[in-house]
Design an enzyme around this catalytic site. Sequence first.
Site, PDB file in Angstrom:
ATOM      1  N   ASN A 127       0.830  -1.192   0.000  1.00  0.00           N
ATOM      2  CA  ASN A 127       0.000   0.000   0.000  1.00  0.00           C
ATOM      3  C   ASN A 127       0.865   1.242   0.000  1.00  0.00           C
ATOM      4  OD1 ASN A 127      -0.408   1.884   2.573  1.00  0.00           O
ATOM      5  ND2 ASN A 127       0.182  -0.146   3.305  1.00  0.00           N
ATOM      6  N   CYS A 164       7.939   8.063   9.227  1.00  0.00           N
ATOM      7  CA  CYS A 164       7.535   9.236   8.471  1.00  0.00           C
ATOM      8  C   CYS A 164       8.772  10.065   8.153  1.00  0.00           C
ATOM      9  CB  CYS A 164       6.583  10.109   9.294  1.00  0.00           C
ATOM     10  SG  CYS A 164       5.017   9.350   9.691  1.00  0.00           S
ATOM     11  N   GLY A 170       2.688  -7.646  12.182  1.00  0.00           N
ATOM     12  CA  GLY A 170       3.254  -7.996  10.892  1.00  0.00           C
ATOM     13  C   GLY A 170       2.853  -9.396  10.477  1.00  0.00           C
TER      14      GLY A 170
HETATM   15  C1  LIG Z   1      -3.545   0.015   3.988  1.00  0.00           C
HETATM   16  C2  LIG Z   1      -2.591   0.154   5.156  1.00  0.00           C
HETATM   17  C3  LIG Z   1      -2.466   1.390   5.791  1.00  0.00           C
HETATM   18  C4  LIG Z   1      -1.591   1.549   6.868  1.00  0.00           C
HETATM   19  N1  LIG Z   1      -1.532   2.749   7.512  1.00  0.00           N
HETATM   20  C5  LIG Z   1      -0.739   2.881   8.619  1.00  0.00           C
HETATM   21  C6  LIG Z   1      -0.730   4.090   9.371  1.00  0.00           C
HETATM   22  O1  LIG Z   1      -1.451   5.049   9.062  1.00  0.00           O
HETATM   23  N2  LIG Z   1       0.095   4.185  10.457  1.00  0.00           N
HETATM   24  C7  LIG Z   1       0.877   3.136  10.854  1.00  0.00           C
HETATM   25  O2  LIG Z   1       1.581   3.243  11.856  1.00  0.00           O
HETATM   26  N3  LIG Z   1       0.876   1.960  10.168  1.00  0.00           N
HETATM   27  C8  LIG Z   1       0.074   1.820   9.065  1.00  0.00           C
HETATM   28  N4  LIG Z   1       0.060   0.613   8.395  1.00  0.00           N
HETATM   29  C9  LIG Z   1       0.930  -0.485   8.849  1.00  0.00           C
HETATM   30  C10 LIG Z   1       0.154  -1.487   9.700  1.00  0.00           C
HETATM   31  O3  LIG Z   1      -0.363  -0.886  10.869  1.00  0.00           O
HETATM   32  C11 LIG Z   1       1.075  -2.661  10.104  1.00  0.00           C
HETATM   33  O4  LIG Z   1       2.158  -2.153  10.867  1.00  0.00           O
HETATM   34  C12 LIG Z   1       1.653  -3.398   8.910  1.00  0.00           C
HETATM   35  O5  LIG Z   1       0.713  -3.478   7.874  1.00  0.00           O
HETATM   36  C13 LIG Z   1       2.143  -4.794   9.240  1.00  0.00           C
HETATM   37  O6  LIG Z   1       1.106  -5.601   9.763  1.00  0.00           O
HETATM   38  P1  LIG Z   1       0.228  -6.615   8.854  1.00  0.00           P
HETATM   39  O7  LIG Z   1       1.177  -7.466   8.087  1.00  0.00           O
HETATM   40  O8  LIG Z   1      -0.611  -7.368   9.829  1.00  0.00           O
HETATM   41  O9  LIG Z   1      -0.586  -5.741   7.935  1.00  0.00           O
HETATM   42  C14 LIG Z   1      -0.807   0.450   7.305  1.00  0.00           C
HETATM   43  C15 LIG Z   1      -0.941  -0.787   6.651  1.00  0.00           C
HETATM   44  C16 LIG Z   1      -1.824  -0.950   5.595  1.00  0.00           C
HETATM   45  C17 LIG Z   1      -1.941  -2.297   4.942  1.00  0.00           C
END
Ligand SMILES: Cc1cc2nc3c(=O)[nH]c(=O)nc-3n(C[C@H](O)[C@H](O)[C@H](O)COP(=O)(O)O)c2cc1C
Lengths: 245, 305
Positions: free
Chosen positions: B69, B131, B244
Amino acid sequence: MKQSLFTLEHARQLTEDTYELVLSGDTSAVTAPGQFVNIRLPGRFLRRPISICNWTDEALMLLVKVVGDGTRELVRCVPGTELDVLSGLGNGFDPTAAGPHPVLAGGGIGIAPIYGLARRMLDAGQAPTVALGFRSAKDAFYLEEFAALGCRLLIATEDGSMGAKGFVTDCIRNVPECDYVLCCGPLPMLKAVHGLPQLRDGQFSFEARMGCGFGACMGCTIPTRDGYKRVCKDGPILYKEEIVW
Amino acid sequence: MVNLAVELAGVQLKNPIIPASGTFGYGREYAEVYDLNILGSFSWKGTTAQPRLGNPQPRIAEAPSGMLNAVGLQNPGIDAVIAEEVPNIAKIFQGPVIANIGGFSIDEYAENCRKLEDIDQVAILEVNISCPNVHAGGKNFGCDPKAAAEVTRAVKAATKKPVFMKLTPNVTDIAEIARACADAGADGLCLINTLLGMRIDLNTRRPVIANRTGGVSGPAVFPVALRMVWDVYEAVQIPIIGCGGVSSAEDAAEMMLAGAAAVEVGAANLADPRACKTIIEQLPAVCRRLGVDNISELTGGAHHG
Ligand SMILES: Cc1cc2nc3c(=O)[nH]c(=O)nc-3n(C[C@H](O)[C@H](O)[C@H](O)COP(=O)(O)O)c2cc1C
Ligand SMILES: Cc1cc2nc3c(=O)[nH]c(=O)nc-3n(C[C@H](O)[C@H](O)[C@H](O)COP(=O)(O)OP(=O)(O)OC[C@H]3O[C@@H](n4cnc5c(N)ncnc54)[C@H](O)[C@@H]3O)c2cc1C
Ligand code: FES
């Protein structure tokens, strides 16, 4: 939105790459033509968004064009296959806004939601003109189904092998009394239709790559006159005035 | 009866499962699918001082067992979140909320956190340091131990709420960043954010994502996240939220054995809106299989004997 299992009842090949699928299941979340479903496929992480072509209380009809691995797997599912489906997604068309002379325009696989929309408008006593565009005669499909509806049907093909030679926009120009459009198709078509001076207003169905399909991830948002909108939740239908290209 | 309750820096959660930031919005869409009160907590969408429109389309691509994303932190801005989302969250969820905060300068992080001080339901501040720092040529705060420590100190000075720093995996040694945050006073850590990746469309020969690159998440990153949680658990004493690639109760248990006190679930919610509900329902059976009465006993279990 509803998440539930649907069973594939049958798949029928319509052209070299386009299929009609009928899925049985709980369609109670579907409230308007132009809404879509988001289908989970084994081995694919993201769901695949597909417009609802038509629906009854027990079944969904979908038209699917094979463009990659996901759509190929979907059309190859054998009858009896159970699919995890999010149904009733998006805002859908609002036929009540269409006035006495609406034209329903579909291009390619974009004709799918136009079919269910036309049926419902006819049931409601409206008299839409349907304009369909295809690349050539061999890519055309669902013509008998549309013809059976009994509304005025105009067809254009880019190579002139069927109907008028040209685009859907050429069909619409030939019916100058049509001043309201409801349409779905590829972006260049939407843009060309949007530019037709005879239209006082209209509804346009957009596509975007989606993370969720239900409004949670901001993966699908596009700029509009009224700020960014989520194609999956605030759309896929946008109104003429709010669209920025 | 298995006890699923866990504690994060003094905050009690009824279970360790937390939807991850950016995959759960501000809760509205999922509240249509299930009662959010089954959740331990949820981490809201990364919120910045100003409203942000995010990146151009396309923002999403698929990957084997995962996704990319490049949403670009689209959010309505902290003031709108406080005015419009916080009151709605109180209606749909009565548990503790994790406020995920983004920022492009140290002052912005601190100011965003300060604005949340009086909102009781916000129990934990999760500071996303993946960021770019606009005052340092766009270098990521989370890639430099000094910058990560500075953000931590500034935020700690601005709030009495527990501060969890959310770490980026796009570094050589995540334990070093973790130590810098812990030494600067962080109450806990959350890891990992997404891994930088890309896809190219074979038809157009162009990157699928308009921004060229995007963050990879989903089951594909689980082993990477697990290893990083393991490394950080060895390096610091503060609680870790493991995140993750988690998509099952077994994954959550594995995360906890690697060192996580609680577990965030991200991309899995997008593929299956009921993912967290299913995981929570299956946790007791997994605990029984592992022979634990209190799920918190799992935390770090793989490190000893
Ligand atoms: C569509 C999307 C938007 C995300 N937006 C943020 C965000 O705004 N802030 C943040 O700290 N992490 C954001 N993340 C990261 C997730 O919180 C998470 O750390 C990361 O996706 C890994 O976990 P997962 O494999 O379970 O998705 C985003 C992830 C996705 C997929
Ligand atoms: C609201 C909406 C309604 C749609 N209705 C229909 C329909 O009725 N019939 C039909 O055949 N197709 C429809 N599509 C397009 C359909 O979703 C894609 O063709 C399909 O997702 C491609 O998947 P794939 O695995 O075959 O292709 P791949 O290219 O391998 O897919 C890779 C990734 O890109 C995404 N993707 C690729 N093309 C598109 C696209 N055009 N739009 C959105 N995501 C895309 C896929 O979902 C997947 O995540 C619709 C799309 C949207 C957004
Ligand atoms: S695809 Fe997630 S918000 Fe539209």
